[in-house]
Design a protein around this motif. Structure first.
Motif, PDB file in Angstrom:
ATOM      1  N   LYS A   1       0.832  -1.209   0.000  1.00  0.00           N
ATOM      2  CA  LYS A   1       0.000   0.000   0.000  1.00  0.00           C
ATOM      3  C   LYS A   1       0.860   1.250   0.000  1.00  0.00           C
ATOM      4  O   LYS A   1       0.611   2.209  -0.751  1.00  0.00           O
ATOM      5  N   SER A   2       1.916   1.257   0.814  1.00  0.00           N
ATOM      6  CA  SER A   2       2.773   2.437   0.887  1.00  0.00           C
ATOM      7  C   SER A   2       3.546   2.639  -0.403  1.00  0.00           C
ATOM      8  O   SER A   2       3.801   3.772  -0.821  1.00  0.00           O
ATOM      9  N   LYS A   3       3.909   1.524  -1.063  1.00  0.00           N
ATOM     10  CA  LYS A   3       4.655   1.637  -2.316  1.00  0.00           C
ATOM     11  C   LYS A   3       3.793   2.247  -3.413  1.00  0.00           C
ATOM     12  O   LYS A   3       4.276   3.044  -4.224  1.00  0.00           O
ATOM     13  N   VAL A   4       2.535   1.869  -3.460  1.00  0.00           N
ATOM     14  CA  VAL A   4       1.636   2.433  -4.464  1.00  0.00           C
ATOM     15  C   VAL A   4       1.494   3.930  -4.243  1.00  0.00           C
ATOM     16  O   VAL A   4       1.519   4.725  -5.188  1.00  0.00           O
ATOM     17  N   LYS A   5       1.359   4.327  -2.978  1.00  0.00           N
ATOM     18  CA  LYS A   5       1.255   5.759  -2.668  1.00  0.00           C
ATOM     19  C   LYS A   5       2.531   6.496  -3.070  1.00  0.00           C
ATOM     20  O   LYS A   5       2.481   7.595  -3.650  1.00  0.00           O
ATOM     21  N   GLN A   6       3.703   5.887  -2.799  1.00  0.00           N
ATOM     22  CA  GLN A   6       4.966   6.512  -3.181  1.00  0.00           C
ATOM     23  C   GLN A   6       5.065   6.661  -4.706  1.00  0.00           C
ATOM     24  O   GLN A   6       5.574   7.662  -5.202  1.00  0.00           O
TER      25      GLN A   6
ATOM     26  N   ALA B   1      -0.663   0.933  -9.041  1.00  0.00           N
ATOM     27  CA  ALA B   1      -0.564   2.391  -9.146  1.00  0.00           C
ATOM     28  C   ALA B   1      -1.302   2.892 -10.381  1.00  0.00           C
ATOM     29  O   ALA B   1      -1.918   3.973 -10.354  1.00  0.00           O
ATOM     30  N   PHE B   2      -1.262   2.125 -11.444  1.00  0.00           N
ATOM     31  CA  PHE B   2      -1.925   2.535 -12.682  1.00  0.00           C
ATOM     32  C   PHE B   2      -3.418   2.763 -12.448  1.00  0.00           C
ATOM     33  O   PHE B   2      -4.022   3.647 -13.074  1.00  0.00           O
TER      34      PHE B   2
ATOM     35  N   ASP C   1      -4.187   8.011 -17.771  1.00  0.00           N
ATOM     36  CA  ASP C   1      -3.238   7.688 -18.844  1.00  0.00           C
ATOM     37  C   ASP C   1      -2.328   8.874 -19.141  1.00  0.00           C
ATOM     38  O   ASP C   1      -1.126   8.705 -19.411  1.00  0.00           O
ATOM     39  N   SER C   2      -2.876  10.071 -19.071  1.00  0.00           N
ATOM     40  CA  SER C   2      -2.111  11.278 -19.396  1.00  0.00           C
ATOM     41  C   SER C   2      -0.993  11.556 -18.397  1.00  0.00           C
ATOM     42  O   SER C   2      -0.070  12.319 -18.694  1.00  0.00           O
ATOM     43  N   ASP C   3      -1.064  10.949 -17.198  1.00  0.00           N
ATOM     44  CA  ASP C   3       0.017  11.122 -16.225  1.00  0.00           C
ATOM     45  C   ASP C   3       1.334  10.560 -16.747  1.00  0.00           C
ATOM     46  O   ASP C   3       2.403  10.894 -16.227  1.00  0.00           O
ATOM     47  N   PHE C   4       1.245   9.697 -17.760  1.00  0.00           N
ATOM     48  CA  PHE C   4       2.452   9.090 -18.310  1.00  0.00           C
ATOM     49  C   PHE C   4       3.001   9.868 -19.511  1.00  0.00           C
ATOM     50  O   PHE C   4       3.983   9.438 -20.136  1.00  0.00           O
ATOM     51  N   ASN C   5       2.392  11.016 -19.808  1.00  0.00           N
ATOM     52  CA  ASN C   5       2.920  11.862 -20.880  1.00  0.00           C
ATOM     53  C   ASN C   5       4.351  12.287 -20.566  1.00  0.00           C
ATOM     54  O   ASN C   5       4.662  12.664 -19.427  1.00  0.00           O
TER      55      ASN C   5
END
Length: 643
Positions: free
Chosen positions: A112-117, A142-143, A148-152
């Motif tokens: 859980k903490s890794k996804v938040k990081q 995390a995805f 999707d645009s966060d990966f621009n």
């Protein structure tokens, strides 16, 4: 006794281990030349330096191409150490690879903490948050919390890409597909085993065509080693309990990795702990070493073996900690494992892989072989041996057992194509065109006429070979000794058409001829003749290398050696069962096969002035006759208005 399907010798040029002025090996230099590609697929074997190749590319994209972040996703935490901070400038590169501890999510921490990081990293504007290392699982979760645009303008690099599937149940596969379609992300995919035939395809065809490809073959890797000069892959068949025949295949003078069978396989005794005990008993007198967690096994000669048990959960962490700290040749002799000591595991001294039971996945076989094909001064030869239960005609599950044997044998044929040199085949039009090295001239060969077939021949032949060899009809045909012409001219083109439905008949034939030529020549024994003439031994005949023709090649069963092993190792009653089964199947045709056979029927009619005869002694003609009958029946149904 082990029956080797193949043994390949290498020249030890040292090319794959030497660095250029930027500190890059041969494979890494090839990848770096494609650094500007937005979508890049890297296929290279274990230990070829894929991790560092990715560092070079990522740094160029961050510093020279204007990308803002780089994400490296690995299948499991232990592989994350391959991407730890590295002073690349010490070896001549422009920048160093630096990963902040907080951004290496393969280290300790809750899911859980890794996804938040991860999410915080993606939204961070800090110049320090440039590179992040995580597992596939963290990326997947995390995805779900990102657009999707966060990966621009972000580099997404997926290591060991074969873990990703385009199947609807694959969250990571869906994530990748969405990122490709809906963002400006740069995507680098790396794998040591990219076989479409392994299970579910990794990429949909339309997505795969977006990728530039860089391939570095296993042959190039091993040919460029300094110490390892040969590799062989073989099989040993047994009846009864496998632990009772281990003495026939174990050589304790070799640094060995033993993979016991999956508990669900026919070779398993269903008690993995008892199997470990029996293996230890076979080796000698075993006592535990409380300091290291290893077993110290005294052989009859008095020699003491150091054996690591990675099957038993209790005490395994101590054993793993010891393995991670090993530095010398004498630190270990044998590993016994089940699901471990494969992907990402590094023991360069290992030289012998003994695997019990058929392995479902070609990728798994590649990873196991990768453990023993590191270059190391203690070995000149590496060996993979598969210990398999021999089918018994009296057994109710004989066809299941035969099926497993066939899958194992055909997997070795695929591995040969990966580990052996590839040839470039060209049409021979003049007598002065002589075959030399990897360039082969073949009379009557149809060369690729479209960009589509050129791409398949240059980039997809191993994938195509995997798909063909994993077809049950091909495996049954090999086991039953089916006529070469039937395999080459009818079965293989039908499978090509099935895999590439967009190809025309002419394009299918171009790909087929290249595939058959590669398969036959690659498996042929090469002999030097008088003067500068070389000969190939094909189907027990020696053929002048400069007199090869596609007509001659089509008469050769490309899988002949596999059939020879099967007929030698499997008893006569079981072979008869297989052949009877094939006889019952060989006159049934799929739609793809009928499409391939129809022009062959017309050609037969034109050449012979008659229809093919069902009673002919020629199997090829028989199949044409039965195909014509099925086509006539289909036409009659259509005329009568039936589906």
């Amino acid at each position: 006794m082990t029956s080797n399907i193949f043994e390949i010798n290498y020249n030890g040029t040292g090319a794959s281990q030497s660095n250029n002025a930027l500190g890059m090996r041969e494979m890494q230099e090839r990848v770096y030349a494609k650094r500007s590609s937005q979508h890049l697929l890297i296929k290279a074997p274990p230990a070829s330096g894929k991790s560092r190749a990715l560092m070079f590319i990522a740094l160029d994209k961050l510093h020279a191409q204007g990308l803002k972040k780089a994400i490296i996703a690995v299948p499991e935490r232990s592989i994350g150490k391959s991407f730890r901070s590295t002073k690349l400038t010490d070896y001549g590169f422009y920048w160093d690879w630096e990963v902040l501890s907080k951004n290496n999510l393969t280290e300790q921490g809750t899911s859980k903490s890794k996804v938040k990081q991860f999410v915080d990293f993606m939204h961070s504007e800090s110049p320090d948050d440039r590179v992040l290392i995580c597992t596939h699982a963290t990326l997947r979760f995390a995805f779900e919390q990102l657009a999707d645009s966060d990966f621009n303008n972000v580099l997404l690099a997926i290591d060991e890409f074969h873990h990703v599937s385009q199947d609807d149940n694959s969250v990571l596969g869906n994530a990748l597909r969405n990122i490709l379609a809906n963002s400006t992300a740069h995507v680098v995919a790396m794998t040591g085993s990219y076989f479409r035939g392994d299970s579910v395809p990794i990429l949909a065809p339309e997505d795969e065509q977006k990728f530039d490809k860089v391939s570095y073959t296993y042959y190039e890797q091993l040919e460029g080693y300094q110490y390892l000069k040969s590799f062989a892959m073989g099989y040993n068949f047994y009846r009864g309990r496998y632990t009772d025949v281990l003495h026939e295949v174990l050589d304790t003078s070799k640094k060995t990795i033993i993979h016991i069978p999956n508990v669900n396989s026919g070779e398993s005794t269903k008690d993995k702990y008892d199997e470990v005990d029996r293996i230890l008993d076979e080796l000698g007198q075993a006592v535990p070493d409380p300091k290291t967690g290893l077993w110290l096994v005294t052989e009859e000669t008095g020699r003491v073996l150091k054996v690591a048990d990675l099957v038993t959960e209790e005490g395994r962490e101590k054993v793993q900690d010891y393995l991670n700290k090993m530095t010398s040749l004498d630190d270990l002799d044998i590993i016994i494992a089940l699901g471990m000591a494969k992907e990402g595991f590094d023991w360069p001294y290992a030289e012998y892989a003994l695997t019990i039971g058929y392995r479902q996945s070609l990728t798994e076989i590649v990873q196991i072989i990768g453990r023993v094909t590191r270059d190391s001064s203690n070995k000149s030869h590496a060996q993979f041996t598969n210990l398999i239960s021999q089918p018994d005609a009296q057994d109710d599950e004989v066809f299941f057992a035969v099926n497993n044997v066939m899958k194992a044998i055909t997997a070795s044929l695929l591995m040969e194509s990966v580990l052996a040199p590839n040839f470039k085949f060209k049409r021979k039009d003049r007598d002065d065109q002589k075959s030399s090295g990897a360039e082969m001239f073949v009379k009557g060969l149809k060369e690729p006429t479209t960009q589509r077939t050129k791409d398949i021949i240059e980039n997809d032949m191993n994938d195509l070979r995997a798909s063909i060899l994993q077809e049950s009809r091909i495996q049954t045909a090999i086991a039953s000794g089916t006529d070469a012409e039937v395999i080459n001219k009818q079965m293989i083109p039908a499978i090509i058409k099935q895999i590439y439905p967009d190809l025309s008949g002419a394009e299918v034939e171009e790909v087929r001829q290249q595939f058959i030529s590669q398969s036959v020549v690659q498996s042929a024994e090469r002999k030097e003749g008088v003067g500068q003439t070389d000969f190939l031994k094909m189907a027990d005949k020696f053929v002048n290398i400069d007199e090869l023709s596609i007509d001659l090649i089509d008469q050769i069963n490309p899988f002949q050696r596999a059939y020879e092993v099967i007929s030698r190792e499997i008893d006569a009653p079981t072979l008869r069962l297989i052949q009877d089964y094939m006889d019952g199947q060989k006159m049934e045709f799929s739609e793809e096969e009928l499409l391939i056979l129809y022009p062959q029927i017309k050609q037969f009619l034109n050449e012979n002035g008659r229809h093919p005869d069902k009673l002919s002694n020629d199997t090829y003609e028989q199949r044409l006759a039965y195909a014509l009958l099925q086509l006539s029946q289909m036409k009659l149904k259509m005329e009568n208005g039936n589906d």
